[in-house]
Design a protein around this motif. Structure first.
Motif, PDB file in Angstrom:
ATOM      1  N   LEU A  59       0.825  -1.213   0.000  1.00  0.00           N
ATOM      2  CA  LEU A  59       0.000   0.000   0.000  1.00  0.00           C
ATOM      3  C   LEU A  59       0.854   1.256   0.000  1.00  0.00           C
ATOM      4  CD1 LEU A  59      -3.094  -0.552   2.351  1.00  0.00           C
ATOM      5  CD2 LEU A  59      -2.979  -0.589  -0.139  1.00  0.00           C
ATOM      6  N   THR A  64     -10.109  -7.386   3.579  1.00  0.00           N
ATOM      7  CA  THR A  64      -8.695  -6.999   3.645  1.00  0.00           C
ATOM      8  C   THR A  64      -8.311  -6.607   5.070  1.00  0.00           C
ATOM      9  OG1 THR A  64      -9.162  -4.669   3.142  1.00  0.00           O
ATOM     10  CG2 THR A  64      -8.765  -6.139   1.268  1.00  0.00           C
ATOM     11  N   GLN A 102      -0.975  -4.904   2.530  1.00  0.00           N
ATOM     12  CA  GLN A 102      -2.386  -5.297   2.639  1.00  0.00           C
ATOM     13  C   GLN A 102      -2.536  -6.782   2.364  1.00  0.00           C
ATOM     14  OE1 GLN A 102      -5.843  -2.747   1.448  1.00  0.00           O
ATOM     15  NE2 GLN A 102      -6.012  -4.223  -0.219  1.00  0.00           N
ATOM     16  N   THR A 112      -4.526  -4.643   7.025  1.00  0.00           N
ATOM     17  CA  THR A 112      -3.202  -4.096   6.756  1.00  0.00           C
ATOM     18  C   THR A 112      -2.263  -4.295   7.949  1.00  0.00           C
ATOM     19  OG1 THR A 112      -3.896  -1.902   7.525  1.00  0.00           O
ATOM     20  CG2 THR A 112      -4.078  -2.353   5.160  1.00  0.00           C
ATOM     21  N   VAL A 166       3.605  -0.221   4.446  1.00  0.00           N
ATOM     22  CA  VAL A 166       2.305  -0.798   4.784  1.00  0.00           C
ATOM     23  C   VAL A 166       1.940  -1.845   3.732  1.00  0.00           C
ATOM     24  CG1 VAL A 166      -0.135  -0.370   5.216  1.00  0.00           C
ATOM     25  CG2 VAL A 166       1.573   1.334   5.903  1.00  0.00           C
ATOM     26  N   SER A 178       1.939  -3.009   9.233  1.00  0.00           N
ATOM     27  CA  SER A 178       3.051  -2.101   8.963  1.00  0.00           C
ATOM     28  C   SER A 178       4.385  -2.704   9.389  1.00  0.00           C
ATOM     29  CB  SER A 178       2.857  -0.773   9.711  1.00  0.00           C
ATOM     30  OG  SER A 178       1.667  -0.142   9.316  1.00  0.00           O
TER      31      SER A 178
END
Length: 276
Positions: A201, A240, A228, A242, A226, A244
């Motif tokens: 992302l 979805t 996903q 996410t 990041v 990091s």
């Protein structure tokens, strides 16, 4: 004296052949068969009982005419309805993400259809409706049968499968911090039959195994990256989540090389935030 004409009882067949059976006449009377509507070949038009072939689908009407010399002909009509065998078609198998659905059988050209449950569960709102709604489906495989009765033809049936999948919450795992240009992605595994993949992302990174829930990721940029986790369960909406990976790069620089005299003093500095 006129003789009554009796063409016999009307009937239905499931082939292109049939038999006409009028009440026979004798003496001076004669009888003759002729077509009124539809289509067929009358094998022996002058016989009260005769075979007919090549009947048209649907209604075929025949006229039995009895004649006596000097009298008005007397007639009677009989019908042969030819039904065409119908192959039941329950429609295409479905994969859905709910316990309710809509059936989609083909409307039969003739005859009456009826739904029944073969396996799993389900309550068909209108069993005689080829496109009825169905509720109470079980998770997993449900099989329903669409049967068509078309007497005197044999009944036919077809089975449709409705697979009910359950929605799934994607979980990309915990965010991490690294001092290198590589890290690890560790999502929660997906249900059998589902498909999944990683995408970037923000930031950068090369995911070694994009379709695996756990994968090494390399070439991270300094700062925030990041990723996903995309999951698709057949019949359900995509989901979805996410995660990091923060890459910290200290990048020390204490200045250029220098030459000093003996007994001189040189002051060295380090980046802000670090102890001297």
């Amino acid at each position: 004296q006129a003789v009554p004409a009796e063409a016999g009882a009307s009937f239905t067949v499931c082939s292109e052949n049939g038999t006409l059976e009028a009440v026979a006449v004798s003496g001076p009377a004669t009888g003759t068969w002729s077509m009124v509507s539809g289509g067929a070949s009358i094998q022996n038009p002058g016989s009260a009982a005769t075979a007919v072939a090549n009947l048209s689908p649907g209604l075929n009407q025949f006229l039995w005419t009895v004649s006596v010399e000097g009298c008005q002909p007397v007639t009677d009509t009989v019908s042969i309805v030819r039904r065409v065998p119908v192959q039941a078609n329950a429609g295409t198998d479905q994969i859905i993400c709910a316990t309710t659905g809509t059936l989609a059988a083909a409307i039969p050209a003739s005859g009456l259809g009826n739904w029944s449950v073969l396996s799993g569960s389900g309550q068909v709102a209108e069993p005689g409706n080829p496109t009825s709604g169905v509720t109470g489906l079980s998770p997993g495989l449900n099989q329903l049968v669409w049967s068509v009765a078309n007497a005197p033809c044999a009944s036919t049936s077809d089975t449709v499968s409705i697979t009910v999948n359950q929605s799934f919450a994607a979980n990309a795992g915990l965010s991490t911090i690294t001092c290198s240009d590589s890290g690890m992605l560790a999502a929660i595994g997906v249900p059998a039959g589902a498909t999944s993949h990683w995408s970037v992302l923000t930031g950068a990174g090369i995911v070694a195994n994009p379709g695996s829930d756990t994968s090494v990721v390399s070439q991270l940029t300094t700062g925030l990256n990041v990723f996903q986790w995309n999951v698709l369960v057949p019949g359900c909406a995509p989901v979805t989540d996410t995660v990091s990976i923060v890459r910290i790069d200290f990048g020390f620089n204490i200045g250029p090389d220098t030459t000093i005299c003996v007994d001189s003093t040189l002051v060295l500095s380090v980046p802000p935030g670090f102890a001297n």
